[in-house]
Design a protein around this motif. Structure first.
Motif, PDB file in Angstrom:
ATOM      1  N   LEU A 196       0.820  -1.214   0.000  1.00 43.00           N
ATOM      2  CA  LEU A 196       0.000   0.000   0.000  1.00 43.00           C
ATOM      3  C   LEU A 196       0.854   1.264   0.000  1.00 43.00           C
ATOM      4  CD1 LEU A 196      -2.684  -0.924   2.686  1.00 43.00           C
ATOM      5  CD2 LEU A 196      -3.026  -0.869   0.205  1.00 43.00           C
ATOM      6  N   ASP A 197       0.386   2.273  -0.712  1.00 42.61           N
ATOM      7  CA  ASP A 197       0.979   3.602  -0.615  1.00 42.61           C
ATOM      8  C   ASP A 197       0.269   4.362   0.500  1.00 42.61           C
ATOM      9  OD1 ASP A 197       2.686   3.184  -2.791  1.00 42.61           O
ATOM     10  OD2 ASP A 197       1.133   3.767  -4.225  1.00 42.61           O
ATOM     11  N   GLY A 198       1.021   5.105   1.276  1.00 43.93           N
ATOM     12  CA  GLY A 198       0.417   5.959   2.287  1.00 43.93           C
ATOM     13  C   GLY A 198       0.262   5.320   3.656  1.00 43.93           C
ATOM     14  N   TYR A 199       0.653   4.042   3.784  1.00 48.29           N
ATOM     15  CA  TYR A 199       0.552   3.360   5.071  1.00 48.29           C
ATOM     16  C   TYR A 199       1.856   2.632   5.359  1.00 48.29           C
ATOM     17  CZ  TYR A 199      -4.387   4.387   4.817  1.00 48.29           C
ATOM     18  OH  TYR A 199      -5.580   5.030   4.727  1.00 48.29           O
ATOM     19  N   GLU A 200       2.157   2.522   6.660  1.00 47.97           N
ATOM     20  CA  GLU A 200       3.416   1.896   7.057  1.00 47.97           C
ATOM     21  C   GLU A 200       3.210   1.075   8.319  1.00 47.97           C
ATOM     22  OE1 GLU A 200       7.035   4.050   8.985  1.00 47.97           O
ATOM     23  OE2 GLU A 200       7.319   4.153   6.813  1.00 47.97           O
ATOM     24  N   MET A 201       3.785  -0.110   8.356  1.00 51.42           N
ATOM     25  CA  MET A 201       3.747  -0.937   9.548  1.00 51.42           C
ATOM     26  C   MET A 201       4.722  -0.348  10.573  1.00 51.42           C
ATOM     27  SD  MET A 201       2.206  -3.795  10.515  1.00 51.42           S
ATOM     28  CE  MET A 201       1.838  -4.527   8.912  1.00 51.42           C
ATOM     29  N   CYS A 202       4.199   0.168  11.674  1.00 48.74           N
ATOM     30  CA  CYS A 202       5.092   0.784  12.661  1.00 48.74           C
ATOM     31  C   CYS A 202       5.331  -0.116  13.873  1.00 48.74           C
ATOM     32  CB  CYS A 202       4.564   2.145  13.091  1.00 48.74           C
ATOM     33  SG  CYS A 202       2.903   2.143  13.766  1.00 48.74           S
ATOM     34  N   TYR A 203       4.548  -1.186  13.992  1.00 46.35           N
ATOM     35  CA  TYR A 203       4.812  -2.163  15.057  1.00 46.35           C
ATOM     36  C   TYR A 203       4.177  -3.483  14.650  1.00 46.35           C
ATOM     37  CZ  TYR A 203       5.380  -4.302  19.627  1.00 46.35           C
ATOM     38  OH  TYR A 203       5.765  -5.138  20.652  1.00 46.35           O
ATOM     39  N   ARG A 204       4.875  -4.569  14.955  1.00 47.07           N
ATOM     40  CA  ARG A 204       4.338  -5.896  14.676  1.00 47.07           C
ATOM     41  C   ARG A 204       4.947  -6.904  15.636  1.00 47.07           C
ATOM     42  NH1 ARG A 204       7.249  -8.276   9.281  1.00 47.07           N
ATOM     43  NH2 ARG A 204       6.785 -10.216  10.364  1.00 47.07           N
ATOM     44  N   THR A 205       4.143  -7.874  16.033  1.00 49.71           N
ATOM     45  CA  THR A 205       4.638  -8.971  16.844  1.00 49.71           C
ATOM     46  C   THR A 205       3.706 -10.167  16.662  1.00 49.71           C
ATOM     47  OG1 THR A 205       5.138  -9.769  19.082  1.00 49.71           O
ATOM     48  CG2 THR A 205       3.363  -8.168  18.882  1.00 49.71           C
ATOM     49  N   ASP A 206       4.271 -11.349  16.696  1.00 47.65           N
ATOM     50  CA  ASP A 206       3.436 -12.557  16.634  1.00 47.65           C
ATOM     51  C   ASP A 206       3.241 -13.167  18.020  1.00 47.65           C
ATOM     52  OD1 ASP A 206       5.918 -13.626  17.129  1.00 47.65           O
ATOM     53  OD2 ASP A 206       5.983 -14.879  15.327  1.00 47.65           O
ATOM     54  N   ASP A 207       3.594 -12.400  19.060  1.00 49.95           N
ATOM     55  CA  ASP A 207       3.415 -12.869  20.435  1.00 49.95           C
ATOM     56  C   ASP A 207       3.228 -11.668  21.364  1.00 49.95           C
ATOM     57  OD1 ASP A 207       3.273 -14.369  22.722  1.00 49.95           O
ATOM     58  OD2 ASP A 207       5.362 -15.022  22.708  1.00 49.95           O
ATOM     59  N   LEU A 208       2.086 -11.041  21.267  1.00 45.43           N
ATOM     60  CA  LEU A 208       1.808  -9.794  21.983  1.00 45.43           C
ATOM     61  C   LEU A 208       2.055  -9.904  23.478  1.00 45.43           C
ATOM     62  CD1 LEU A 208       0.602  -6.927  22.275  1.00 45.43           C
ATOM     63  CD2 LEU A 208      -1.679  -7.995  22.263  1.00 45.43           C
ATOM     64  N   HIS A 209       1.665 -10.999  24.088  1.00 44.02           N
ATOM     65  CA  HIS A 209       1.714 -11.107  25.536  1.00 44.02           C
ATOM     66  C   HIS A 209       3.104 -11.405  26.086  1.00 44.02           C
ATOM     67  CE1 HIS A 209      -2.571 -10.553  26.195  1.00 44.02           C
ATOM     68  NE2 HIS A 209      -2.736 -11.208  25.063  1.00 44.02           N
TER      69      HIS A 209
END
Length: 242
Positions: A196-209
């Motif tokens: 996508l243009d105009g959007y950016e992943m600023c945080y990601r995790t596959d184990d939030l807890h």
């Protein structure tokens, strides 16, 4: 409140209960969900009339009576997440969307019990947000544990079409927050955002807890149940509009 005023208010509630079916059905039925009637009892916290919802488009800050940021949750369940946020962040306004009568009433009850002034439940689908949310009205949007629609992925809520709507209603710098227990949905969202243009992943995790965000995380009803019964990681992303 004087006795005659209390009686008048009670009569008005009963009148509305007698007419509420008209908002959802073309003709009267013999039996209705009891929570449909109870929605009428929470006018400060719950709107079910489509016309009343639409008339606030572009004017939600006026509705809340302040200029605080507005945060939207799509598919709020019985409201634990949004109520928790509204209680924690009194300087924000929250709108929560849900379709089921019982869940809406439970969310409104929780809000009234806590005397919250910065929260509203609306009976609307997430796909219809452009009908009642105006340009740049939203500071953040939450989508928690949506149906992954395995085999029918085109029905998912998080699609390119959703971001086209966010182009209109989400402020620059606003974020989409997404939680899921579904690995493939998580991976597909990561891939979608990268394209996508105009959007950016600023945080990601596959184990939030097991991250630094676990302490501030407010659990949904599904999340609480899921964590108590299953041993599967919760995936979480934050996507910012540039």
């Amino acid at each position: 409140m004087k006795k005659d005023e209390i009686k008048e208010e009670s009569n008005e509630i009963e009148r509305k209960k007698g007419e509420v079916w008209k908002y959802f059905f073309e003709r009267p039925k013999k039996n209705y969900n009891k929570y449909m009637y109870e929605m009428v009892e929470y006018p400060e916290y719950l709107i079910y009339d489509n016309e009343e919802v639409k008339k606030n488009k572009g004017k939600w800050n006026e509705f809340f009576g302040n200029n605080n940021g507005i945060y939207l949750e799509i598919g709020c369940g019985s409201g634990n997440f949004t109520v928790g946020n509204a209680e924690k962040f009194k300087d924000r306004n929250y709108i929560a969307l849900e379709l089921r009568f019982k869940r809406l009433v439970l969310g409104a009850r929780k809000s009234e019990k806590r005397n919250l002034k910065n929260i509203l439940f609306i009976r609307k689908r997430g796909e219809t947000i452009l009908d009642f949310i105006g340009k740049d009205e939203i500071s953040g949007i939450y989508i928690n544990f949506p149906d992954p629609w395995e085999g029918e992925e085109r029905k998912r809520i998080i699609t390119k079409e959703l971001f086209e709507k966010l182009d209109i209603i989400l402020k620059n710098g606003g974020k989409l927050y997404f939680k899921t227990d579904h690995q493939k949905y998580y991976e597909d969202v990561l891939e979608l955002v990268s394209e996508l243009d105009g959007y950016e992943m600023c945080y990601r995790t596959d184990d939030l807890h097991n991250t630094e965000k676990a302490a501030e995380n407010i659990k949904t009803e599904f999340e609480q149940m899921f964590l108590s019964k299953h041993n599967m990681n919760i995936k979480y992303v934050e996507i910012i509009k540039k």
